[in-house]
Design a protein around this motif. Sequence first.
Motif, PDB file in Angstrom:
ATOM      1  N   PRO A 190      -2.863 -23.906 -77.692  1.00 56.76           N
ATOM      2  CA  PRO A 190      -3.976 -24.184 -76.777  1.00 56.76           C
ATOM      3  C   PRO A 190      -3.730 -25.381 -75.876  1.00 56.76           C
ATOM      4  CG  PRO A 190      -4.824 -23.613 -78.924  1.00 56.76           C
ATOM      5  CD  PRO A 190      -3.329 -23.730 -79.070  1.00 56.76           C
ATOM      6  N   SER A 191      -2.973 -26.367 -76.357  1.00 61.06           N
ATOM      7  CA  SER A 191      -2.707 -27.563 -75.557  1.00 61.06           C
ATOM      8  C   SER A 191      -1.822 -27.266 -74.362  1.00 61.06           C
ATOM      9  CB  SER A 191      -2.038 -28.639 -76.423  1.00 61.06           C
ATOM     10  OG  SER A 191      -0.774 -28.194 -76.880  1.00 61.06           O
ATOM     11  N   THR A 192      -1.199 -26.094 -74.349  1.00 58.70           N
ATOM     12  CA  THR A 192      -0.321 -25.740 -73.235  1.00 58.70           C
ATOM     13  C   THR A 192      -1.066 -24.961 -72.157  1.00 58.70           C
ATOM     14  OG1 THR A 192       0.379 -23.617 -74.185  1.00 58.70           O
ATOM     15  CG2 THR A 192       1.615 -25.579 -74.852  1.00 58.70           C
ATOM     16  N   GLN A 193      -2.331 -24.608 -72.405  1.00 58.71           N
ATOM     17  CA  GLN A 193      -3.067 -23.782 -71.448  1.00 58.71           C
ATOM     18  C   GLN A 193      -3.290 -24.495 -70.122  1.00 58.71           C
ATOM     19  OE1 GLN A 193      -3.713 -20.499 -71.921  1.00 58.71           O
ATOM     20  NE2 GLN A 193      -2.432 -20.912 -73.713  1.00 58.71           N
ATOM     21  N   SER A 194      -3.586 -25.805 -70.167  1.00 58.45           N
ATOM     22  CA  SER A 194      -3.793 -26.538 -68.918  1.00 58.45           C
ATOM     23  C   SER A 194      -2.506 -26.597 -68.105  1.00 58.45           C
ATOM     24  CB  SER A 194      -4.293 -27.957 -69.209  1.00 58.45           C
ATOM     25  OG  SER A 194      -3.377 -28.653 -70.027  1.00 58.45           O
ATOM     26  N   LYS A 195      -1.378 -26.725 -68.803  1.00 56.32           N
ATOM     27  CA  LYS A 195      -0.091 -26.727 -68.121  1.00 56.32           C
ATOM     28  C   LYS A 195       0.170 -25.372 -67.464  1.00 56.32           C
ATOM     29  CE  LYS A 195       3.244 -28.719 -70.289  1.00 56.32           C
ATOM     30  NZ  LYS A 195       4.342 -29.009 -71.260  1.00 56.32           N
ATOM     31  N   LEU A 196      -0.174 -24.301 -68.190  1.00 57.51           N
ATOM     32  CA  LEU A 196      -0.004 -22.948 -67.654  1.00 57.51           C
ATOM     33  C   LEU A 196      -0.901 -22.741 -66.437  1.00 57.51           C
ATOM     34  CD1 LEU A 196       1.070 -20.053 -67.823  1.00 57.51           C
ATOM     35  CD2 LEU A 196      -0.719 -19.560 -69.502  1.00 57.51           C
ATOM     36  N   ALA A 197      -2.136 -23.224 -66.533  1.00 58.71           N
ATOM     37  CA  ALA A 197      -3.070 -23.086 -65.412  1.00 58.71           C
ATOM     38  C   ALA A 197      -2.533 -23.801 -64.178  1.00 58.71           C
ATOM     39  CB  ALA A 197      -4.438 -23.646 -65.797  1.00 58.71           C
ATOM     40  N   GLY A 198      -1.934 -24.962 -64.388  1.00 59.36           N
ATOM     41  CA  GLY A 198      -1.353 -25.702 -63.282  1.00 59.36           C
ATOM     42  C   GLY A 198      -0.222 -24.948 -62.613  1.00 59.36           C
ATOM     43  N   LEU A 199       0.608 -24.308 -63.417  1.00 53.27           N
ATOM     44  CA  LEU A 199       1.715 -23.524 -62.875  1.00 53.27           C
ATOM     45  C   LEU A 199       1.208 -22.330 -62.072  1.00 53.27           C
ATOM     46  CD1 LEU A 199       4.142 -23.532 -65.954  1.00 53.27           C
ATOM     47  CD2 LEU A 199       4.442 -24.767 -63.807  1.00 53.27           C
ATOM     48  N   LEU A 200       0.148 -21.690 -62.579  1.00 52.87           N
ATOM     49  CA  LEU A 200      -0.423 -20.542 -61.874  1.00 52.87           C
ATOM     50  C   LEU A 200      -1.065 -20.972 -60.553  1.00 52.87           C
ATOM     51  CD1 LEU A 200      -2.005 -18.619 -64.881  1.00 52.87           C
ATOM     52  CD2 LEU A 200      -0.047 -17.906 -63.509  1.00 52.87           C
ATOM     53  N   ASP A 201      -1.736 -22.127 -60.569  1.00 53.83           N
ATOM     54  CA  ASP A 201      -2.329 -22.645 -59.338  1.00 53.83           C
ATOM     55  C   ASP A 201      -1.255 -22.920 -58.292  1.00 53.83           C
ATOM     56  OD1 ASP A 201      -4.892 -22.521 -60.265  1.00 53.83           O
ATOM     57  OD2 ASP A 201      -4.979 -24.606 -60.906  1.00 53.83           O
ATOM     58  N   LYS A 202      -0.153 -23.499 -58.754  1.00 51.14           N
ATOM     59  CA  LYS A 202       0.935 -23.818 -57.840  1.00 51.14           C
ATOM     60  C   LYS A 202       1.532 -22.549 -57.257  1.00 51.14           C
ATOM     61  CE  LYS A 202       5.330 -26.294 -57.597  1.00 51.14           C
ATOM     62  NZ  LYS A 202       6.346 -27.086 -58.333  1.00 51.14           N
ATOM     63  N   HIS A 204       0.006 -19.691 -56.886  1.00 49.27           N
ATOM     64  CA  HIS A 204      -0.995 -19.095 -55.986  1.00 49.27           C
ATOM     65  C   HIS A 204      -0.969 -19.803 -54.626  1.00 49.27           C
ATOM     66  CE1 HIS A 204      -4.610 -17.117 -54.673  1.00 49.27           C
ATOM     67  NE2 HIS A 204      -5.232 -18.274 -54.483  1.00 49.27           N
ATOM     68  N   GLU A 205      -0.856 -21.125 -54.665  1.00 52.57           N
ATOM     69  CA  GLU A 205      -0.820 -21.874 -53.415  1.00 52.57           C
ATOM     70  C   GLU A 205       0.422 -21.516 -52.594  1.00 52.57           C
ATOM     71  OE1 GLU A 205      -0.971 -25.896 -54.607  1.00 52.57           O
ATOM     72  OE2 GLU A 205      -3.082 -25.829 -55.266  1.00 52.57           O
ATOM     73  N   GLU A 206       1.565 -21.312 -53.281  1.00 49.66           N
ATOM     74  CA  GLU A 206       2.815 -20.956 -52.599  1.00 49.66           C
ATOM     75  C   GLU A 206       2.686 -19.585 -51.948  1.00 49.66           C
ATOM     76  OE1 GLU A 206       5.750 -21.220 -55.600  1.00 49.66           O
ATOM     77  OE2 GLU A 206       5.909 -23.420 -55.508  1.00 49.66           O
ATOM     78  N   GLU A 207       2.004 -18.659 -52.637  1.00 52.08           N
ATOM     79  CA  GLU A 207       1.815 -17.308 -52.097  1.00 52.08           C
ATOM     80  C   GLU A 207       0.943 -17.336 -50.850  1.00 52.08           C
ATOM     81  OE1 GLU A 207       3.154 -14.439 -52.982  1.00 52.08           O
ATOM     82  OE2 GLU A 207       4.355 -15.420 -54.529  1.00 52.08           O
ATOM     83  N   GLU A 208      -0.076 -18.202 -50.856  1.00 49.85           N
ATOM     84  CA  GLU A 208      -0.988 -18.289 -49.714  1.00 49.85           C
ATOM     85  C   GLU A 208      -0.293 -18.888 -48.492  1.00 49.85           C
ATOM     86  OE1 GLU A 208      -4.466 -20.375 -51.025  1.00 49.85           O
ATOM     87  OE2 GLU A 208      -5.490 -18.506 -51.514  1.00 49.85           O
ATOM     88  N   GLU A 209       0.636 -19.794 -48.749  1.00 50.78           N
ATOM     89  CA  GLU A 209       1.381 -20.399 -47.639  1.00 50.78           C
ATOM     90  C   GLU A 209       2.308 -19.375 -46.986  1.00 50.78           C
ATOM     91  OE1 GLU A 209       3.381 -23.736 -49.277  1.00 50.78           O
ATOM     92  OE2 GLU A 209       1.549 -24.903 -49.591  1.00 50.78           O
TER      93      GLU A 209
END
Length: 209
Positions: A190-202, A204-209
């Motif tokens: 569970p402690s890795t979920q925030s790290k995973l969320a950060g990677l997914l956000d990054k 997603h941002e790259e795809e939008e660019e």
Amino acid sequence: YLKTINCQLTAIFNYAIRYYNLQDNPCRKAGAIGKSKGEPKDFWMQEEFNAFLETVSDKPETRMAFLLLYWTGMRIGELLALTYNDINLEEKTISINKSYQRLKGKDMYCSHLYGIMKKERLFRFTKSHMEHCMATGIERSGVKRIRLHDLRHSHASMLVDMGVAPLEIAERLGHEKVETTLNTYSHLYPSTQSKLAGLLDKKHEEEEE
């Protein structure tokens, strides 16, 4: 472990009921034992391990043994069974193929042991010696008290925090099934979920660019 043994015994007795006329399954009468998931394990963060390691700086063989336990995740019996033959300095690998136990009182460090044989054990001391050094070191360093085996859990927790896949951790620790790894260290994921969320956000941002 207890849960696995219970399931295996239950299956054996079920087989005996089906094919050998056993009347009842004693495991069902006795009830289940063990848990489907292990309890959270105690472990050291690297800072805690380094603080402890300072307390054995005057014992090079013992210090090397603790370093191997923490940075490889091997079991104490596997460590004590190591021979010079098991170490490949060119490939930077250690072969884990045996375990050592001291029974009824019967039964080294490469760089400064003269005339060491390739099949001779590298570490001549016992598990009791390691446990004594660990207890003394914990008292002197002030780090939280854990068991010798918990160094293996410390290694696994470090791998989880690094984002290493459960299958790779299972292979490194010698678990036959990845489920064993997941059940033992599930509380760490569970402690890795925030790290995973950060990677997914990054991503997603790259795809939008």
